[in-house]
Design an enzyme around this catalytic site. Structure first.
Site, short mmCIF file in Angstrom:
data_model
loop_
_atom_site.label_atom_id
_atom_site.label_comp_id
_atom_site.label_asym_id
_atom_site.label_seq_id
_atom_site.Cartn_x
_atom_site.Cartn_y
_atom_site.Cartn_z
N GLN A 100 0.85 -1.19 0.00
CA GLN A 100 0.00 0.00 0.00
C GLN A 100 0.89 1.25 0.00
O GLN A 100 1.77 1.40 0.86
CB GLN A 100 -0.95 0.05 1.20
CG GLN A 100 -2.00 1.15 0.99
CD GLN A 100 -2.92 1.39 2.16
OE1 GLN A 100 -2.45 1.68 3.26
NE2 GLN A 100 -4.22 1.31 1.94
N TYR A 169 -6.35 10.87 4.36
CA TYR A 169 -4.91 11.11 4.16
C TYR A 169 -4.68 11.74 2.79
O TYR A 169 -5.64 12.01 2.05
CB TYR A 169 -4.13 9.81 4.36
CG TYR A 169 -4.26 9.29 5.78
CD1 TYR A 169 -3.79 10.06 6.84
CD2 TYR A 169 -4.91 8.10 6.06
CE1 TYR A 169 -3.96 9.63 8.16
CE2 TYR A 169 -5.07 7.66 7.37
CZ TYR A 169 -4.59 8.43 8.41
OH TYR A 169 -4.76 8.02 9.71
N ARG A 321 -8.81 -6.01 11.63
CA ARG A 321 -8.56 -6.20 13.07
C ARG A 321 -8.54 -7.67 13.51
O ARG A 321 -7.66 -8.06 14.28
CB ARG A 321 -9.57 -5.36 13.88
CG ARG A 321 -9.26 -3.87 13.82
CD ARG A 321 -10.39 -3.02 14.36
NE ARG A 321 -11.52 -2.97 13.44
CZ ARG A 321 -12.65 -2.32 13.66
NH1 ARG A 321 -12.81 -1.65 14.79
NH2 ARG A 321 -13.62 -2.32 12.77
C1 FMN Z 1 -4.12 -1.07 13.55
C2 FMN Z 1 -4.76 -0.66 12.26
C3 FMN Z 1 -3.97 -0.14 11.26
C4 FMN Z 1 -4.56 0.23 10.02
N1 FMN Z 1 -3.75 0.69 9.02
C5 FMN Z 1 -4.28 0.98 7.82
C6 FMN Z 1 -3.44 1.38 6.75
O1 FMN Z 1 -2.23 1.44 6.86
N2 FMN Z 1 -4.04 1.68 5.56
C7 FMN Z 1 -5.41 1.57 5.37
O2 FMN Z 1 -5.89 1.82 4.27
N3 FMN Z 1 -6.21 1.17 6.37
C8 FMN Z 1 -5.68 0.85 7.57
N4 FMN Z 1 -6.49 0.40 8.57
C9 FMN Z 1 -7.94 0.17 8.29
C10 FMN Z 1 -8.24 -1.27 7.88
O3 FMN Z 1 -7.58 -1.67 6.71
C11 FMN Z 1 -9.75 -1.50 7.70
O4 FMN Z 1 -10.21 -0.64 6.68
C12 FMN Z 1 -10.55 -1.24 8.99
O5 FMN Z 1 -9.86 -1.67 10.14
C13 FMN Z 1 -11.93 -1.93 8.96
O6 FMN Z 1 -11.80 -3.33 8.83
P1 FMN Z 1 -11.98 -4.34 10.10
O7 FMN Z 1 -13.33 -4.06 10.68
O8 FMN Z 1 -11.87 -5.71 9.49
O9 FMN Z 1 -10.91 -4.02 11.06
C14 FMN Z 1 -5.95 0.07 9.82
C15 FMN Z 1 -6.74 -0.42 10.85
C16 FMN Z 1 -6.16 -0.80 12.07
C17 FMN Z 1 -7.04 -1.35 13.16
#
Ligand code: FMN
Length: 365
Positions: A100, A169, A321
């Site tokens: 990414q 961002y 997560r």
């Molecule tokens: C610790 C953490 C770091 C994340 N880092 C990024 C990232 O670097 N780039 C991005 O597009 N989304 C990032 N996200 C968002 C996730 O990719 C995702 O869109 C979001 O957590 C929802 O999905 P989930 O419910 O399965 O966690 C991050 C989320 C978490 C919890």
């Protein structure tokens, strides 16, 4: 349609329909170099090829866009060797991996970059106006930085890249009328606000090759008054599709929105209330686009994933997560040992990923 059946992004075959969505690790050195802890994380995610596509955490394409301590860098050829080890670890059993690529825009902080933040427009954000608008030559240099980063990703063995144009961002700020107040060809109507992304897509094709897939993570809405709305987001996404994007991932919200309308929303672990919170948006995009859509946000059970794929609401299902807590979750789902996660969506991992300790789940398994 079966979740374990192969899918395609561009001409790239993906082993199944599960995507590990980008997860900023905060596990690199101060120079953005890969560390043994980072390799270990990708080794565990790559086991048995259970995750079809692994997308790395946001990597900075320019030092001016660095967002967090410990963030991975891809702004220098010297970093390619370490990144190649990450790729090897992730691909050990046949998973695919995308890097990414990101720039923090005006969300970067002087404490991390040592400089004022740069974005589409100057504005006061969280009480600070320590930022300024990028000049046209700086925008052109930034486009080149994204393309150089994609070329490095290909050299390191990545199967493709994802542009981070979500969550408020840098690129997301250009797309959003809330952040983008420019009056030149990069501001105003949707075509102009999308221009930086379409130009990056074209530049990547010439620097990294037309066959190197590029997907884009976008906001369906910023959940901010005056921010991007669903219809505008679709128009942007279609322009990206025309410019050669191979897929999109649909998210929403940003650091300025309430937790309930942000990208990392609560999901009740017992009742599953709040699960799959971008499903309507993903369906809307998939209905209007030919390229595959990845649905992300609150997917917590195998049954939910199966339903998303069999209904055609999205071509891929993204999970973040739960895979921080249980990197082997999909091995157990595939073997039918489990069909749910024990992640409680508390976001403690998020705070940890930003403090310099690196991402992990602090709750006992
Ligand atoms: C610790 C953490 C770091 C994340 N880092 C990024 C990232 O670097 N780039 C991005 O597009 N989304 C990032 N996200 C968002 C996730 O990719 C995702 O869109 C979001 O957590 C929802 O999905 P989930 O419910 O399965 O966690 C991050 C989320 C978490 C919890």
């Amino acid at each position: 349609m079966n979740v374990w059946k192969e899918g395609k992004i561009g001409s790239l075959q993906i082993g199944n329909r599960f995507v590990h969505t980008a997860t900023g690790e905060g596990l690199c050195t101060e120079k953005g170099e890969a560390t043994p802890r980072l390799l270990e994380r990708y080794r565990s995610l790559g086991r048995l090829g259970a995750i079809g596509l692994i997308i790395t955490g946001h990597m900075y394409v320019e030092k001016s866009g660095r967002m967090r301590p410990g963030q991975t860098g891809i702004d220098d050829d010297a970093l390619v060797r370490g990144l190649a080890q990450v790729v090897q670890a992730a691909k050990q059993d046949g998973s695919r991996i995308f890097a990414q690529l990101a720039h923090g825009g005006i969300m970067t902080m002087r404490t991390v970059t040592g400089k004022e933040a740069l974005g589409p427009s100057k504005m006061t954000i969280n009480g600070s106006d320590d930022n300024r608008a990028l000049s046209l030559p700086e925008i052109h240099a930034l486009i080149q930085s994204f393309a150089d980063a994609a070329r490095r990703a290909r050299e390191a063995g990545f199967d493709g890249v994802q542009l981070h144009a979500a969550h408020g961002y840098g690129l997301s700020q250009f797309l959003s009328p809330y952040f983008n107040r420019r009056e030149d060809e990069y501001g105003g109507p949707v075509e102009n606000r999308t221009r930086i992304v379409t130009q990056i897509l074209h530049k990547i094709k010439s620097e990294a090759g037309c066959d190197f897939p590029v997907t884009i993570k976008i906001n369906s809405t910023d959940a901010l008054a005056g921010g991007i709305r669903l219809e505008d987001a679709l128009q942007s996404a279609r322009l990206m599709e025309e410019a050669g994007a191979a897929g999109i991932e649909v998210s929403g919200g940003c650091a300025l929105t309430q937790a309930e309308s942000g990208p990392m929303r609560p999901v009740n672990p017992k009742t599953l209330k709040g699960a799959c919170y971008f499903r309507d948006e993903a369906r809307f995009f998939q209905k209007h686009m030919r390229i595959p859509v990845t649905l992300v946000g609150g997917v917590r059970t195998l049954e939910q994933a199966e339903d998303i794929i069999s209904s055609g609401d999205a071509a891929f299902v993204g999970i973040c997560r739960p895979l921080i807590r249980e990197p082997d979750l999909l091995i157990r789902w595939r073997q039918r040992i489990a069909s749910q996660t024990t992640c409680i969506s508390c976001n403690r991992c998020l705070a940890l990923s930003r403090t310099g300790t690196g991402v992990f789940c602090p709750h006992k398994l």
